[in-house]
Every structure is written in structure tokens, then in C-alpha cells.
Scaffold this motif. Structure first.
Motif, PDB file in Angstrom:
ATOM      1  N   ARG A   1      -3.459   6.773  -8.635  1.00  0.00           N
ATOM      2  CA  ARG A   1      -5.071   5.926  -9.071  1.00  0.00           C
ATOM      3  C   ARG A   1      -5.231   5.581  -7.711  1.00  0.00           C
ATOM      4  NH1 ARG A   1      -3.254   2.961 -12.693  1.00  0.00           N
ATOM      5  NH2 ARG A   1      -4.764   3.554 -13.814  1.00  0.00           N
TER       6      ARG A   1
ATOM      7  N   ARG B   1       7.552  12.009   1.154  1.00  0.00           N
ATOM      8  CA  ARG B   1       7.502  11.179   1.822  1.00  0.00           C
ATOM      9  C   ARG B   1       8.045  11.075   3.465  1.00  0.00           C
ATOM     10  NH1 ARG B   1       6.420   5.283  -0.587  1.00  0.00           N
ATOM     11  NH2 ARG B   1       6.112   6.417  -2.638  1.00  0.00           N
TER      12      ARG B   1
ATOM     13  N   ARG C   1      -0.527   1.478  -7.025  1.00  0.00           N
ATOM     14  CA  ARG C   1      -2.353   1.765  -6.370  1.00  0.00           C
ATOM     15  C   ARG C   1      -3.503   1.602  -7.763  1.00  0.00           C
ATOM     16  NH1 ARG C   1      -1.552   5.950  -3.276  1.00  0.00           N
ATOM     17  NH2 ARG C   1      -1.101   4.360  -1.446  1.00  0.00           N
TER      18      ARG C   1
ATOM     19  N   TRP D   1      -9.820   3.646  -0.706  1.00  0.00           N
ATOM     20  CA  TRP D   1     -10.658   3.283  -0.863  1.00  0.00           C
ATOM     21  C   TRP D   1     -12.591   3.971  -1.020  1.00  0.00           C
ATOM     22  CZ3 TRP D   1     -10.460  -0.598  -3.916  1.00  0.00           C
ATOM     23  CH2 TRP D   1     -11.249  -1.329  -3.986  1.00  0.00           C
TER      24      TRP D   1
ATOM     25  N   ASP E   1       3.171   3.888  -3.437  1.00  0.00           N
ATOM     26  CA  ASP E   1       1.628   4.289  -4.283  1.00  0.00           C
ATOM     27  C   ASP E   1       1.670   4.981  -5.803  1.00  0.00           C
ATOM     28  OD1 ASP E   1       0.761   6.567  -1.970  1.00  0.00           O
ATOM     29  OD2 ASP E   1       3.127   6.148  -1.855  1.00  0.00           O
TER      30      ASP E   1
ATOM     31  N   PRO F   1      -4.088  -1.529 -13.848  1.00  0.00           N
ATOM     32  CA  PRO F   1      -5.427  -0.735 -13.558  1.00  0.00           C
ATOM     33  C   PRO F   1      -6.430  -1.716 -13.222  1.00  0.00           C
ATOM     34  CG  PRO F   1      -4.964   0.310 -15.034  1.00  0.00           C
ATOM     35  CD  PRO F   1      -4.297  -0.872 -15.357  1.00  0.00           C
TER      36      PRO F   1
ATOM     37  N   TRP G   1     -10.290  -2.800 -10.582  1.00  0.00           N
ATOM     38  CA  TRP G   1     -10.733  -2.269  -9.728  1.00  0.00           C
ATOM     39  C   TRP G   1     -11.440  -3.341  -9.152  1.00  0.00           C
ATOM     40  CZ3 TRP G   1     -11.811   1.077  -6.647  1.00  0.00           C
ATOM     41  CH2 TRP G   1     -13.319   1.198  -5.835  1.00  0.00           C
TER      42      TRP G   1
ATOM     43  N   TRP H   1      -7.995  -5.888  -7.402  1.00  0.00           N
ATOM     44  CA  TRP H   1      -7.095  -4.743  -6.167  1.00  0.00           C
ATOM     45  C   TRP H   1      -8.056  -4.587  -4.756  1.00  0.00           C
ATOM     46  CZ3 TRP H   1      -7.401   0.419  -4.246  1.00  0.00           C
ATOM     47  CH2 TRP H   1      -6.157   1.182  -3.868  1.00  0.00           C
ATOM     48  N   SER H   2      -9.034  -4.472  -4.955  1.00  0.00           N
ATOM     49  CA  SER H   2     -10.053  -3.709  -3.926  1.00  0.00           C
ATOM     50  C   SER H   2     -10.335  -5.861  -3.181  1.00  0.00           C
ATOM     51  CB  SER H   2     -11.446  -3.567  -3.746  1.00  0.00           C
ATOM     52  OG  SER H   2     -12.394  -4.216  -5.051  1.00  0.00           O
TER      53      SER H   2
ATOM     54  N   HIS I   1       0.639  -1.502  -0.095  1.00  0.00           N
ATOM     55  CA  HIS I   1       0.215  -0.196   0.058  1.00  0.00           C
ATOM     56  C   HIS I   1       1.039   1.306  -0.105  1.00  0.00           C
ATOM     57  CE1 HIS I   1       0.906  -0.170   4.220  1.00  0.00           C
ATOM     58  NE2 HIS I   1       0.514   1.215   4.373  1.00  0.00           N
TER      59      HIS I   1
END
Lengths: 586, 586
Positions: free
Chosen positions: B499, B351, A499, B575, A496, A573, A575, A578-579, A493
Motif C-alpha cells: 500500500r 533491503r 505504509r 505519495w 514498508d 488503511p 488515506w 496517514w497523510s 516510513h
């Protein structure tokens, strides 16, 4: 001695011998880098060709040819090595100094530019070449040059000499190699002295900061690699050598910590290291952008050197895992199929097909852009560095200890060793990574019990029969199946820049989405991942704008940009994927 | 004439006069940059101090002092300007040439390094300074120098002169400024000629490619800005000047397209431009990493110059919107509260607290790292560039046409103009951006109907009474309320590096999460955004590891790193908020 007998890596070794090495020799000759030595030998004024480190590329190619001679026997390249060695030797100064850019009356003085001069760096590559040449041919033609040069360095930079270090580490590991070849302890002592001297700010401050050349912290105080990636990795490799040869457990422990933190926080999924273009340097922890990821090919070579030394020092499989990751995703990615073009940088995300690498009047690419493999670069370390690594790849297959043999890399191969004075030979057959089936057949066995240990890849469930001790008989066969289901990887996480994306891997291969595989009318930026299936490398993607779905293949990252220019991404990418997953995995 | 009378920008203008300008003069004097002119005037051999463009910083400070004299009247700085002008003038060569690093017998020849020499760039800044100095003081002391230098340039680089351009654009817009001040058409023609010559590969190929200095494409063929951001923006600003003065509608249309594509695809939320550290350059479309975003302060200045010219040429409010965004989030961010330190780069994600900027023996920062504001940089364009922009900020408040007045920036101010020969003066009172309430009172009015037009910010719902035409009476007041609710912004799906994040904005301010505002024990990397409320800048964050929630304040980005070193991010992982919103918004 172990030997790769087939598959991807045997093909690359063949390509290395027949194309990559000759290609490098041709370019270095055409550009006048070899002639620098001839002109230095005459004593007459000349205009030096190439960069400060051009000499080192010739040395790396001599090293590569020597290793290749050991691997595949005599051939046409031996004549090339003879010629290069003769020309290099002729350029050596009476006091042992050897560099074609410094020290002559019309040139800058010797040791006047530790930051960028690369004098000790070039010397280090000469020493490595000389050790390889001596082992391959039994000739001392280059070893004598190396000894004279090393003796000169030990005088100039010994305990009562200049308190300086080279801006680019390399001499340290080379001096240990020369110590191992000659038994002369002073070379090891000098390597240790160079190590101790670094990290005390003796190099001039430059805009990239003291960490660029690892002069910010003593090597045994550091907890992670910093600065220029290749410099940091060569330094770390030399430090392992010194730690092992001097029994310095504290130093070895520091290097293991640095390795782990670097791999966990500053390394791309491909094994690539170095995220900054500007200073070719490691970023801060988790600064691992896919866009413009630098991942210099030579940093891949250097990473393997560092990992291999820790593998030999500890036997721990994580080092072999990292070597495998880097082999399949950096070293196999860089060379073009013709062996006459290379990636300098290995990006994880190419937004538009093709490269934008400026080419000078000599046809040389003058930066390391990553969209297309290029024949030659102004900074051309990648081709000779790949050449010497491929030529020595047999060394990475397995290691032997008193109990038996540890197999680290799964390539079709013959493994030959002795246990208790008796021969123990195995034949490894596999089409890995096409499938995960590996068959190991004993062809000669010792009379006493011996152990065969197989590396269990970090990403595979535990293998049954990964460690077997018994009295072996010729014809005994072990069969194992490594898990080759595709796996979806979620980034940390704190990374960056990726993500909301996942990557898909299969065995040692990181997979990539290449634009040529998209439905007509789609661009790479449109595609989002909907689902991946463990049994196939095909995935379902959705168009961001229209919502239409399509099934397309992913390809091994190393195969990208081989069907013409294309856009490509490793982190895709998504949705859903990733979740749904709880945390990062390798 | 318009004048800012209070608020943030009046404070910054005061700080500029009392601290920033004196600070810059002190540093340039201490480092020997001013003395370069004295020593050049003697004809004796000297060692030049500073970089190739050091002369230009003195010119920019003369320009800033001149503008400040116009703004706030006579003062101590006038003596400084007199002194600097005298010393600059003394160094001019008999034929008009003026640069302290080139052309003397012991120096490199004039015009021998178009890539890095900055000779015409420095000349351009001299011309700009001379125009400002002439307007402020009525003296031709510097204007005469500029005319001689410009005449020399018109000979050397005229239609029958050298077919070359400067690696760093600037001379183009400066020649137009000199044309406007003197009425001499040859300066405009020369500016147009320089424009036409660029884009044909006359500059040597360097490692950053031809786009670095915009020499890859003729300016009228380009569709987006490329290469070094400040170079690209200065060139574009000069091109608007030429287009307007020559009535070149095709060129103007090309520049509008370039502006729009650049703002839509290659500009950070803060208005910052330039994502690469290596070459200080624009990245490809949507390559806008928050980590190490470069966003050079000078690119902010240059972006405002480009936008202002298009605003004047078209009257379209999008240009004023972009100016406002850049003012509040780049120009107000760069200077420290004491006016004696500056950000060179304006990152959107820091950071770790503090900077890692190497400082040389003179106390000068030798790179543009972004963690802490620094007193002075080796490349020190930011301070003088901020100084001249703040000193001329009154020019950005409003414009006048035949129908009336258009108000572009909401600052407490007096606006004075004439409509049809009659005086029309307004008083604007506001504490914007603390609140969105703006009150405009007519103090003198023409007898005929006149229009007052208020910019409707892109992020605000339409304002009632944004355009009112009537016969005004002194004492008439317009009250408007700009929407100051916080708003959550989702990035474009092609901006890979952010993202899964959103940013929060309020009025013209981009907001930031600063680590000093986090609960004890949290690091910046732990915090994820749970919810934001339109009525407050407080947000709810959740700890990634523990799941604990906390309410914390966001701050205007321009206020970051003013409470000691801190970590900071503009784009915040989330999220919920990322997934709930349908698409990007500004």
C-alpha cells in the motif's frame, strides 16, 4: 513485598492458579512428558514422548507453582509440585546429568546435538525451577538436583572442558540465578564462560545461518538482536545478569544499545518480537509485516525478562514502558478467557476468521498459527512460560532504592518496603487502564524524608507530582491522571508493510479493528479509517468500494478473538490520517 | 518447427548450452549425486549423497540435453547424456523400481515416506527425461527404463494397489507424457487415478497442514492454488493434461478457475508465485509482501508449464501473457550473466546489498536467500529446471490450428508449420522489448487463405492487424507496434504490504529501482517516487529526509544484482502517484 490486589492482572493471576497451571499439568501428564522421568528412573528402555525440550516444560511448571505458592500461599498445587520434584529427582544420573532424551544406551549420546538437543537449555530451566522451589518451600529437594547438575556442567564445560554452547540460550541466566541463591561463584564464572564462547561459530552451520543461535557475533560486539527471538532474548537477559554481577560496564552498555535498536527497529507496536515464521526469528530492521507477524508469546515473556533486568540495572523508565506494552498486548492477549487455550503467535493482522492450525491425533496443534487460541501445542512453551510470568508479576510493580520507592506498573496493589530500616507501605488504587486516575495512599511511613517516583509513560504528557520527596504521614494521598485519550500512530516510513496505515492506541492498549464490529456485509479488507477522536475508541470507517461511512468501536488488541473467530487488524488503511501526520510516534 | 533466432532468449539458450548445463553436470558429479547410481548398481552398501530428490536433478539434465539436441543439433553434450543414461539404467532394480535412496537392505523401505521421500516425484522426472531422450535420439535406452518403472508404478499404485499419492506432484503429468509417447492407455489411467486420490487426506498430517501437498481438497473441487507452490503447479499442469486427454470439461473448467484466481490474487507482479519462506507456499489472497517474497525460480518454471497447457487447451491469450510476464521477470532474472549462478528465490525488495546465504563445506548454499545469485544450492532444482525450460523455449513461440498460426511470443524467430498440408513459414524480426516494433514476413504460403493472429498483450492498446486472414504471398509483411510506454501500476487495495507504493512497467518488463543508481549518500529506504514519464524509464525520486529530488534510471527487474551487490525494490513508495490513480492495473 509487593502484591497486586485487583483488576485485570489479579484476575489473570487467579486464572493462572485455577486453570492455566492445572491445564498445563494435565496436558503434560496426558502426553507422557512427565512419565519420561519415571521411565528414565527405571533404567529400562522406553520411547521418549514429546520434543527435545519437553523436560523443560515440567521445570517451568514447577517454577510457576513455586512462585504461585509465594504469591498466594499454600494450596492444592503444592502437592503437584512435590510429586513432580520427586519424579524429576529420581531420573537424575549418578554424575548429575539429567535429560530424558539423551545418553542412555538406546538413545543418542549426551551432547551430540548442540544445535537442536536443548540439553543445557533444559538444565537451565531446572536450575530456575530449583531456585524458585527452594525460595518457596525452603526444601532442598530440587536445589540439590540442580547443584549436582550444575556441578556436572561446570566440569563438562568448564575452562578445561568442551568449548561448546547450547543452541538455545537459557543456561546462562539460570547459572547466575543459582549463583545468587547459593553464593557459589563457579556458577557465575561458568555463565560468563558460556557467554564468551558464543559468537565464534562453534555451532554447526544450519540453513538459518549462524545468527539463528546468536553464534555469529560475540554478545558484546552486537548492536541489535538477531536470529531466533526467544534465544536472542534469553541470551541477552543472561548477559545482563553477568554484566551486573561482574560489574562489566562495557557489556551492560552493549546490551542497552541492543535493546534500544531492537525496540526501535525490530519490534511490533504490541511489543511483539520476531517476524519470521520459518526460523521464529527477528527480521531485518523495519521488516515488520502485520500479515503473519509471528510475535511468539514466549518472545514476549523473554522480552519482559530482558527489559526487567535492564530496569533493575539502570532504573530507566523506558524499560518499564516496554514491559507494560508487552504485558497488555502480548501476555494478556495470549490466554483464552478460560485459561485453557493460548495463542502461540500473536499476529497483528488476521485476514479471515478462525485458524488453520493442524491438530494431531492427540489433539495437539502442530504449528503456531494465530487465528484461534489452541489448548496445546507440540511446541508448548507458551503456557508454562505464561504461568511462571503471571505468578511472579508482583515483582514488576515497583523497586526500592535508598531514597524511596519507584512505581513502575499501575495496578491495584499494596507496596511494602523499608527505607533506612523503617517500614514504608503504600496502597495503590486505580481502574487503569479503564481510566487514567491513580491514587496512592501512604499507610506506613518512615520518619525521614522519602521519595515516591511514578513512571511517566512515554505516550503521556509529563505528570505533575511524578516525583515527590517529603516526610510522609499515613493517610497522605497522591492523585495523578495519566492521559488516556486515544492517539493515532503513524508507522516509520521504513516499515514498508504498513505504509498508508495508522494504528490507534489508548494508554497501554494497542487497539484493534475486529470484523465482528463491522456493519453487516462488510469484510475486513473493505474498511478504511476516516477519523479517530481522542475522547473515544469509536472511529469512523469508510467502505473502500461503496464509500459508505460507519462509526464502529475499536477494541483493545488483547480482547480480540474472544467473541468467536474473527478477522482483525491493528494497522488500518487510511488515506487521510496517514497523510496528515508528520512523522512516526509510539 | 519454430525456432528462436536472436535476441535475449537466443543468448540465454546459447548460455544454457555452453554454461548452465555443463555447470549443473559438474556440480552434480562433484557432489556425488551421479555416483549414487553407480553405487546403487553395484549392490554394495553406500552412503547416499544429496537430498531425497537428487536423482531427479540428473533426470532433468538428461531432459535438458535431449531438448537442446533437438534445438541446436549434435554436440559435446550428447556424450554426457549417453553416459548419464547408461548409469541411470544400470541402477534400476529387476522389478522396475528406481530410486537411489530407498529400498536397499540398509536403507529405508520403499514407499515408507510419501510426505518427503519424493520417490514418485523422481520417477516422474525420469519419465519426462525418457520421453525427451527418445524423441531427440530415437534411442529406447532410457524409454525402456521408464516403461519398466511406469509399469511397476501401475502395479503398485493401480486400482487394486496402494491408495497413496506422492507428497510432491509430478508423476501425474509425466505419466501423461509417457502415454502420449507410447500410446499405452494405462499410463493415462494411472495419472487420472493419482489425481482422483489426492485431496482425501491420505498423506500424514504435517505442520504445514494438508494444503501443503494439495491433499486438503480434490483437485476438481478447488478454486485456487494452495500450499507448496511448485507442488501445486505441477499438480495443476498434470491435471490439465488428464483433462485434455480424457475430455474432462468439468476438470478443465476447475483448472481455469484456479489459474485465474491464483494469477489475480496470489501472484506477484513479476509472475512470481509463493510468498512463504517457511513452506515455500502460496499465501492467502493478496498476502504478497515484497519483503522476502519467495517467488522460487522453479515455481516460475512450473507456472509456465501450467499456463502453456491451458494456452494449448483454450488458445486464450491471457495464458501467453502470463507466460511472457514470467519469462521476462523470473526466468530471465534467475541466471547470472555467466550461466554459473542462479537465484533460488526472486524477491521484489532487497533491503541491503548482498546475500546472507550460509554456504557449507562443499561450497553449496544451504538456503534460498535472495540477495545474490549462488553457484549451487542444497535444494538445487532451479538450475536443471531452467536448463530444460530454456532448451524447449521454441515451443512457446506459436501454435497452429486449422485456420492458421497464432503467434504468442515476440522473439526474433522462424515459424514453420503446415496449413491444409501446405507449408506456411514466417520470419519474425524485432528487437522487442527494446522497442515494440515487430515485423512478420511470409516466406512460404499455402494456396488457400490462412490466418495470422498476434497476441495482443493485456497491457497494450488493441493492435490493428492483430488478426489477418488472406491468401498470403511470399514477401508479404505485417508490421505492428506494441505500446512500449512506461506505465505506472497501483496495487490492489487488499495487497496490504505494498500500500502507498506503485510499480513501473514497460512492455513485458517489470522495472526496479536499484541502489547503485541512487545519488551518492542515499539509501534505498530514503527514496520516494515523485513522477514517472511514459516516454522514458528515468524517474524523479525525492529523498524522504531532505526533500531533495533527483532523476535516476529504473532498470528491468531481470537486470538487478548484475553490477555487484545492491539493494533493490520493485514497489516504490510514493505519495503522489499512489493517491492520484483510481484503481489497480496490471
Amino acid at each position: 513485598m509487593n502484591r497486586i490486589t485487583g483488576g485485570l492482572w489479579a484476575e489473570l493471576q487467579h486464572l493462572n492458579r485455577t486453570a492455566m497451571i492445572p491445564h498445563a499439568v494435565q496436558w503434560m501428564t496426558r502426553l507422557g512428558w512427565v512419565a519420561n522421568f519415571d521411565r528414565a528412573a527405571t533404567g529400562e528402555r522406553y520411547e521418549h514422548r514429546g520434543r527435545e525440550f519437553a523436560d523443560s516444560e515440567i521445570y517451568k511448571i514447577i517454577e510457576a507453582i513455586s512462585l504461585e505458592h509465594v504469591r498466594s500461599g499454600p494450596g492444592e498445587l503444592d502437592v503437584v509440585a512435590d510429586d513432580l520434584v520427586r519424579r524429576v529427582a529420581a531420573a537424575q544420573e549418578p554424575d548429575g546429568y539429567l535429560h530424558t532424551l539423551f545418553g542412555r544406551p538406546w538413545q543418542r549420546p549426551r551432547y551430540s546435538d548442540f544445535t537442536w538437543g536443548h540439553e543445557l537449555y533444559c538444565a537451565g530451566h531446572l536450575l530456575q525451577a530449583a531456585v524458585a522451589h527452594h525460595r518457596a518451600y525452603g526444601s532442598t529437594a530440587l536445589l540439590d538436583v540442580a547443584v549436582r547438575l550444575a556441578d556436572h556442567i561446570c566440569v563438562m564445560f568448564g575452562p578445561r572442558g568442551l568449548n561448546r554452547v547450547c543452541g538455545h540460550a537459557e543456561i546462562e541466566l539460570a547459572l547466575v540465578a543459582l549463583y545468587r541463591e547459593t553464593g557459589e561463584r563457579r556458577y557465575l564464572d561458568q555463565a560468563a564462560l558460556f557467554l564468551d564462547r558464543r559468537g565464534h561459530g562453534t555451532l554447526p552451520l544450519i540453513e538459518f545461518g549462524r545468527a539463528f543461535a546468536q553464534d555469529d557475533l560475540p554478545v558484546r560486539k552486537a548492536t541489535v538482536l538477531r536470529g531466533h527471538a526467544v534465544r536472542a532474548l534469553y541470551l541477552a537477559a543472561g548477559a545482563v545478569d553477568v554484566a551486573v554481577e561482574t560489574g562489566d560496564a562495557e557489556l551492560l552498555a552493549a546490551l542497552k544499545t541492543q535493546w534500544q535498536n531492537t525496540v526501535d527497529r525490530r519490534t511490533y507496536l504490541t511489543g511483539g518480537m520476531g517476524s519470521h515464521h520459518m526460523d521464529e526469528a527477528f527480521g531485518e530492521d523495519f521488516v515488520l509485516p502485520a500479515d503473519r507477524s509471528y510475535c511468539e508469546t514466549c518472545a514476549g515473556v523473554a522480552s519482559i525478562m530482558f527489559s526487567q533486568r535492564l530496569l533493575l540495572a539502570t532504573g530507566e523508565s523506558r524499560y518499564a514502558d516496554q514491559i507494560e506494552r508487552t504485558l497488555y498486548n502480548i501476555l494478556a492477549t495470549a490466554p483464552g478467557d478460560d485459561g485453557r487455550s493460548f495463542f502461540y503467535a500473536n499476529t497483528l493482522h488476521q485476514r479471515h476468521p478462525g485458524g488453520d492450525v493442524p491438530v494431531n491425533d492427540d489433539g495437539v496443534s502442530i504449528r503456531g498459527g494465530a487465528g484461534e487460541r489452541q489448548p496445546w501445542y507440540e511446541v508448548s512453551c507458551c503456557a508454562p512460560n505464561l504461568a511462571r510470568t503471571l505468578a511472579s508479576l508482583d515483582d514488576y510493580l515497583a523497586t526500592t532504592d535508598d531514597e524511596g520507592i519507584r512505581i513502575h506498573q499501575y495496578m491495584p496493589s499494596l507496596l511494602e518496603t523499608t527505607i533506612g530500616g523503617e517500614s514504608f507501605t503504600l496502597e495503590l488504587a486505580t481502574d487503569y487502564p479503564a481510566t487514567g486516575t491513580i491514587s496512592i495512599t501512604v499507610t506506613r511511613a518512615p520518619t525521614a524524608p522519602a521519595t515516591i517516583t511514578l513512571r511517566q509513560p512515554e505516550w503521556s504528557p509529563p505528570l505533575p507530582d511524578a516525583e515527590l520527596t517529603r516526610i510522609w504521614q499515613p493517610g497522605d494521598t497522591i492523585m495523578v491522571d495519566v492521559d488516556m485519550r486515544t492517539r493515532v500512530t503513524r508507522p516509520d516510513h521504513r516499515a514498508d508493510a504498513v505504509r498508508g496505515c495508522v494504528a490507534v492506541q489508548r494508554g497501554p492498549d494497542v487497539l484493534a479493528l475486529e470484523s465482528v464490529d463491522l456493519p453487516a456485509g462488510w469484510t475486513l479488507a473493505d474498511a478504511e479509517l476516516v477519523s479517530a477522536d481522542p475522547t473515544t475508541t469509536d472511529v469512523v470507517v469508510r467502505h473502500h468500494g461503496t464509500g459508505k461511512e460507519a462509526t464502529i468501536p475499536l477494541i483493545p488488541y488483547r480482547r480480540w478473538a474472544r467473541r468467536g473467530p474473527s478477522a482483525m487488524r491493528v494497522w488500518i488503511p487510511t488515506w487521510q490520517l496517514w497523510s496528515m501526520r508528520p512523522g512516526p510516534s509510539r
